[in-house]
Write an enzyme that holds these catalytic residues in place. Sequence first.
Site, PDB file in Angstrom:
ATOM      1  N   HIS B  90      38.227  44.509  34.080  1.00  0.00           N
ATOM      2  CA  HIS B  90      37.725  44.402  35.356  1.00  0.00           C
ATOM      3  C   HIS B  90      38.467  43.657  36.261  1.00  0.00           C
ATOM      4  CE1 HIS B  90      34.770  41.095  33.932  1.00  0.00           C
ATOM      5  NE2 HIS B  90      35.263  40.528  35.081  1.00  0.00           N
ATOM      6  N   ASP B 121      36.048  46.674  28.281  1.00  0.00           N
ATOM      7  CA  ASP B 121      36.358  45.716  29.486  1.00  0.00           C
ATOM      8  C   ASP B 121      37.838  44.708  28.979  1.00  0.00           C
ATOM      9  OD1 ASP B 121      36.447  44.310  31.591  1.00  0.00           O
ATOM     10  OD2 ASP B 121      34.359  43.413  31.889  1.00  0.00           O
ATOM     11  N   SER B 200      36.407  35.167  34.655  1.00  0.00           N
ATOM     12  CA  SER B 200      36.485  36.480  33.925  1.00  0.00           C
ATOM     13  C   SER B 200      38.151  36.674  33.297  1.00  0.00           C
ATOM     14  CB  SER B 200      36.488  37.793  34.837  1.00  0.00           C
ATOM     15  OG  SER B 200      35.242  37.858  34.981  1.00  0.00           O
TER      16      SER B 200
END
Lengths: 485, 503
Positions: B90, B121, B200
């Site tokens: 992402h 992901d 992230s």
Amino acid sequence: MKFYLTILAAFSALTVWVSAEVSVLRVSSTLQSYNISQPWEKQAPYNRRGLGVVIGKNQILTTAEMVANATFIELQTADGEKSIPATVIAVDYEANLALLAAKDPEDIKFIESMKPVELATPSKLGETVQVFQIEDNGMPLLTNGIIRGTDVVSTFVDGHFFLNYEIKAAMQSAPNSFTIPVLKDNKLAGLLTSYSSKDQLLDATATEIISAFIKDAADGKYVGFPDLGVSIVRTSDENFRGWLKLTDAQGGVFINRVQRNSSAEKAGIKVGDVILKVADSAINRRGYYTSKNYGELYWSHLIRGTHVTGDEIQITLLRDGIELVKQVKLERPIEGIIPSHTYGKAPRYMIKGGFVFQELTESYLKLFGDDWKSRAPMTLLDALNHPEDYEKGKKRLVILSRTIPTKATIGYERIRATIVTKVNGQEIPDIPALIKAFKTPGENGIHTIELDNDIEKIYLDAETASKVEAEFLQQGLPALSRDKE
Amino acid sequence: MKFRTQRFLLTASALFTAALVPQAQAQLAPPIQPTNPAVSKLSAIYQSVVRIEVATQVPDYKAPWNSGRYSGGTGTGFLIGKNRFLTNAHVVSDSKQVVITMHGSARKHLARVIHIAHDCDLAILEVDDFSSFEKLPYLQVGKVPKLETQVRVIGYPVGGDRISVTRGVVSRIDFRPYSHSRADQHLVVQIDAAINPGNSGGPVLQDGKVVGVAFQGLTSADNTGYMIPTPVISRFLKDIEDGKYDHYVSLGISEFPIFNPAMRKVYNLSEDDPGVLIARVMKDTPCDGILKVGDVLTALDGQPVDSSGSIEIDGERVDMNEIVERKFAGDKVKLDFTRDGKAMSSEVTLKPFPAAQIFSVQYDKRPRYTIQGGLVFQPLSLNLYSALGISNPRVRRLFSKYTSENIYKTRKDIVILTKVFNDPVNRELAGYTGNAVQSVNGTKVTSIEQLHSLLNPEETPEFFVIRCDGLNRPLILPGKNINQINQRIRQNYGIKEASYLGK
């Protein structure tokens, strides 16, 4: 000027206010609807106040809103000094009209002493009318208004359209004032169904609708307004018209849906037909016809407002470019698998071991909140929109509405809002059939329930279920099922 | 961001806006210096944790004829091999440019996405010129951390420009949804260190090894962060060994837990018997023709499946699909099941289930569409569903039953009339947007490409009669002058291409 004199004279002449011209009573009703999420109980009662007009011997006209789900109805004189318990003798939720009567002989005598209000002749655009209210002290309050237009609208039950007058009047907005009479020369011209104080516009059920209602109720057996049983879309789209082979001279509305067992279906009217004429009135491409009194009116008034149940009419259709005439006997619509309203009816249900079964209604779907049209379970919404795809072999759509966690329903806690197809091998057209089907569990003492769900078959131990049900009764549940509406 | 669930806060995506605000906040708290010797010792490998800046162009499903919205964000990545940086999918989804910066350096290195796996992901990046990174150590992938043990999250979250380190305790190991694709569930490890926008793709370390990749948070709870644990990372790394990423495989079944005593009795199960009920078997999936609705699946690869559909792996009870999760297309799995009380056994070859992609958010793809007579048609996807907020119950039904009722077998695409460019030719049709197209001139619509050819036949018919699901009034477009009309509409509304049907 003359008008005010009449009313004032009438008022001062009597202590209990009964006008020689206008016999109006207060109506106070206690309404209590069922709790749809727990159909064995009712919600807290609430009160609604409005007015009623004496229109015949012991006949008081009011709106259906005043009596829908009523547990107690009382009439009161304008000054509030005399109270009279009343019963409903006829009600039409679709047209939003109701007829009340006193029960007690003394009370009947009292009401019969009041001069019935006559019905006015149907009004014309531009006519002046008076909106009749009663102040707290019992004084009448009259507001002049002008009939500015007419419209065919639904005022109480969605999807049922009736002729209403649109009246411009600077009426005083009073709380809890339902059913305000609209008078013309001291005769009843309409009953107010809605008022917008911002626009100072009010809607009142038209005289001819009231008149048809009273006529129908006269023999004590109320039938109701006829219905063709179709839904339509207009044909103003030029390409659509071209494809339908409609000429420029023709108007017409396209039939989108024909209700099962309806007057239209019986007469052989089909989806895809275009209605060109109802009796002698040509329908234009937006669905209007020209009425003598009111100018352009929506076509449904031709069916519901100018005919009574049992009448036969001719409908001119265009099918595949060819005109044809169908003789249609107008009847009351047969209720679909999802009724358009449930006023005055108790929801049928059954509790089995913790499963709650109900018949699908719009009120049930509304439990899913303001945006229920997008949030309610899609299969149930789809059934509401396309009953024709679900109605085979069914009178109602029985759903497993929720699962109360019990010993019997362990592992099924998440199952809810799903259509029940079979129980113990039997088809389930309605709740009474479900109750019957649960009487015969399988040989192993286990009920089999088939669902339109991710899990198609679930099982319930009959003995455990019975024990749980006994506990429910102990916990104060009034009954485990209701098979009569 | 539009596509993401409310509950999960996807870290990279939220940063771009969040990063603009906290300038003032950063000055309030002095930068934390690693004074703890243990931390200082570890800090050598911090060098291998990099900051990733991404410029994105996100397709607009509401206006598929447009090129998309320019945006961007930052995230974290780390070096796991020679010119191999691991990060979250992402972070780099829909990217047009990716730039990597090293800890303590201002130099920006242009990078590329080599592999991207939206279903778990994860993504692998490489830089154009690796020379500046040559001396950095590679982070090693460790094991699944035990409950209650401490881990360290490294990254470049919002609130400053320098590297940030937070400590947390492993508080839960579970099988949870991955909010990037919205459709996939894999193993996740929950920690009580906050994972913030920008974290992230950053490593979660224990004893100097990577035990997870920080990837999502929970907006409804404080101090919860989620990381992608090593089994998922290892699977991804193994999958790409052959140079390309294949999708996860699935059994193609849905299960129903057998807790109810009456149900157990019907299926002849005693209290301690293992097994979960098969509620559905999808067509063209590994179990199609092997398992039947009503079978009780008792073991996968010899591991007993309990009545809720869980198995035990490494002392943790997890969803039985974890067995399949760790396998690849072409691998086999052994099924033990009972049918009508009889024990049976079979071995199936696993493969992906492409039809289920309709439930996954799509990235790095241009939305397909075709326009005729000002009517815009698009195939239904989760992106479209979310962008339009589809509420038509018929379409909702087609969507949610797409795989379970085998709708994909006859309708590769559910084509939706999504928009009407107002023009005299389509006057009165705007009210019909949001419906699914069933047929054109009597031919059933099966895909967007096929619809496109039905609407652009060699010989133009008098009328195009377009019928929609659950709608008895057909939508009519004239055939006459349709090309001129199309040209007029494209000019008026500034539409470059009348259709895009995919590569």
